[in-house]
Write a protein that holds these residues in place. Sequence first.
Motif, short mmCIF file in Angstrom:
data_model
loop_
_atom_site.label_atom_id
_atom_site.label_comp_id
_atom_site.label_asym_id
_atom_site.label_seq_id
_atom_site.Cartn_x
_atom_site.Cartn_y
_atom_site.Cartn_z
N THR A 194 0.75 -1.50 0.54
CA THR A 194 0.10 -0.27 0.42
C THR A 194 0.94 1.25 -0.39
O THR A 194 0.39 2.61 -0.28
CB THR A 194 -0.46 -0.01 1.10
OG1 THR A 194 -0.03 -0.22 2.40
CG2 THR A 194 -2.46 -1.00 1.20
N ALA A 195 2.33 1.42 -0.20
CA ALA A 195 3.08 2.12 -0.15
C ALA A 195 3.36 2.60 -1.60
O ALA A 195 3.86 3.88 -2.12
CB ALA A 195 4.21 1.47 0.60
N ARG A 196 2.46 2.01 -2.65
CA ARG A 196 2.60 2.11 -3.72
C ARG A 196 1.63 2.83 -4.50
O ARG A 196 0.83 3.36 -4.04
CB ARG A 196 1.94 0.97 -4.89
CG ARG A 196 3.35 -0.37 -4.37
CD ARG A 196 3.00 -1.63 -5.09
NE ARG A 196 3.50 -1.78 -6.27
CZ ARG A 196 3.87 -1.75 -6.93
NH1 ARG A 196 5.73 -2.41 -6.65
NH2 ARG A 196 4.56 -2.13 -7.97
N ALA A 197 2.81 3.82 -5.02
CA ALA A 197 1.94 5.31 -5.94
C ALA A 197 0.13 4.87 -6.47
O ALA A 197 -0.87 5.32 -6.26
CB ALA A 197 2.81 5.77 -7.29
N PHE A 199 -1.49 2.53 -5.71
CA PHE A 199 -2.29 2.12 -4.18
C PHE A 199 -3.25 3.25 -4.15
O PHE A 199 -4.31 3.22 -3.54
CB PHE A 199 -1.84 1.43 -3.09
CG PHE A 199 -3.01 1.20 -1.72
CD1 PHE A 199 -4.42 0.28 -1.78
CD2 PHE A 199 -2.61 2.81 -0.85
CE1 PHE A 199 -4.59 0.53 -1.10
CE2 PHE A 199 -3.42 1.99 0.25
CZ PHE A 199 -4.70 1.23 -0.44
N ARG A 200 -2.25 4.29 -4.15
CA ARG A 200 -2.90 5.87 -3.54
C ARG A 200 -3.56 6.72 -4.08
O ARG A 200 -4.81 7.28 -4.03
CB ARG A 200 -1.31 6.68 -3.08
CG ARG A 200 -0.71 5.93 -1.53
CD ARG A 200 0.12 6.99 -1.17
NE ARG A 200 0.95 7.38 -2.44
CZ ARG A 200 1.94 7.35 -2.32
NH1 ARG A 200 2.51 5.53 -1.49
NH2 ARG A 200 3.19 7.02 -2.81
N GLN A 201 -3.47 6.25 -5.55
CA GLN A 201 -3.82 6.73 -6.15
C GLN A 201 -5.42 6.74 -6.70
O GLN A 201 -6.80 6.47 -7.39
CB GLN A 201 -3.71 6.04 -8.37
CG GLN A 201 -2.50 7.16 -8.47
CD GLN A 201 -1.69 6.61 -9.50
OE1 GLN A 201 -1.27 6.01 -9.95
NE2 GLN A 201 -2.04 8.12 -10.88
N ALA A 202 -5.44 5.17 -6.10
CA ALA A 202 -6.95 4.50 -6.65
C ALA A 202 -7.98 4.53 -4.57
O ALA A 202 -8.97 4.34 -4.87
CB ALA A 202 -6.70 2.54 -5.48
N LEU A 203 -7.20 4.91 -3.69
CA LEU A 203 -8.03 5.09 -2.66
C LEU A 203 -9.24 6.37 -2.78
O LEU A 203 -9.11 7.31 -3.90
CB LEU A 203 -7.59 5.83 -1.57
CG LEU A 203 -6.31 4.71 -0.95
CD1 LEU A 203 -4.84 5.58 -0.07
CD2 LEU A 203 -6.33 4.00 -0.14
N PRO A 204 -10.28 6.25 -2.45
CA PRO A 204 -11.43 7.48 -2.30
C PRO A 204 -11.11 8.58 -2.51
O PRO A 204 -9.66 9.16 -1.17
CB PRO A 204 -12.63 6.72 -1.61
CG PRO A 204 -12.38 5.54 -1.61
CD PRO A 204 -10.26 5.29 -0.47
N GLN A 205 -11.85 9.93 -3.39
CA GLN A 205 -11.82 10.70 -3.59
C GLN A 205 -12.16 11.45 -2.58
O GLN A 205 -12.12 12.67 -1.98
CB GLN A 205 -10.86 11.69 -4.69
CG GLN A 205 -10.19 10.97 -5.34
CD GLN A 205 -9.02 10.53 -5.09
OE1 GLN A 205 -8.12 11.59 -4.61
NE2 GLN A 205 -7.86 9.76 -4.68
N GLY A 206 -13.41 11.66 -2.46
CA GLY A 206 -14.38 11.47 -1.48
C GLY A 206 -15.14 10.22 -0.51
O GLY A 206 -14.16 9.85 0.09
N ASP A 207 -16.33 10.81 -0.30
CA ASP A 207 -16.96 9.83 0.63
C ASP A 207 -17.06 8.46 -0.12
O ASP A 207 -17.08 7.68 -0.87
CB ASP A 207 -18.31 10.41 0.86
CG ASP A 207 -18.75 10.98 2.03
OD1 ASP A 207 -18.07 11.45 1.79
OD2 ASP A 207 -19.60 11.77 1.25
N GLY A 208 -17.00 6.99 0.85
CA GLY A 208 -17.24 5.49 0.76
C GLY A 208 -17.88 5.19 1.29
O GLY A 208 -19.29 6.09 1.14
#
Length: 221
Positions: A194-197, A199-208
Amino acid sequence: MITLYHAPQTRSMRSLWLLHEMDVPFRVHLRAFDKTLRDPDYLTLSPAGRVPALEIDGERMFETGAITQYLCERFSPDRLGRSPESPDRMAWLVWVHFSETLSQHTAALTQQHVALREDHMRSPIVMKLEAARVAKCYDAIEARLSTPIERRDYLLTSGFSAADISVGQAVYMSRFFVTLDQHPQVAAWYERITARAAFRQALPQGDGIYDRDFYAPWPVE
């Protein structure tokens, strides 16, 4: 062009993470995780009204395992995928699809803790059973990462792959209900991937789906 139909904090995050790891152009069509997934237009993409759905070259796909296999075979057969000639091909297939074993228990916990809005609808016994099943899945991953000879950095001896993405995303979801405190190798592996870029790009940008970081189990009376 590839189009991914995605709802944050669902299984489609698995496909989104994979696409971010690949050097291919794609676009994301955000969907709410609600009854609009049953709209007739969306059912032409995913007949069961679920995410993800994928459009590519005029064709449509659904189911994360199938999407993972197709994308890897087409765009990354030896880096994120493993070709049939690879010694790790069998393990790759097992762990890509094992992610669904873990995800089904997390889905049951999500239903109990989140989707069922009235307390009288919820079952502490079901919560306890499904949390125990998640922990058993953690046991399986822990065993895979801890061999008698050496500890693996990733699920495959040959290194990082879509197997880590698939299982890693499943663990991302399950950690809302069951911690990794009793599984040190899984925790170290999870921190690594999860330190990979991507993964971070796939995280929610708002509400989940989830409104907190952890849902404690209900006591069984």
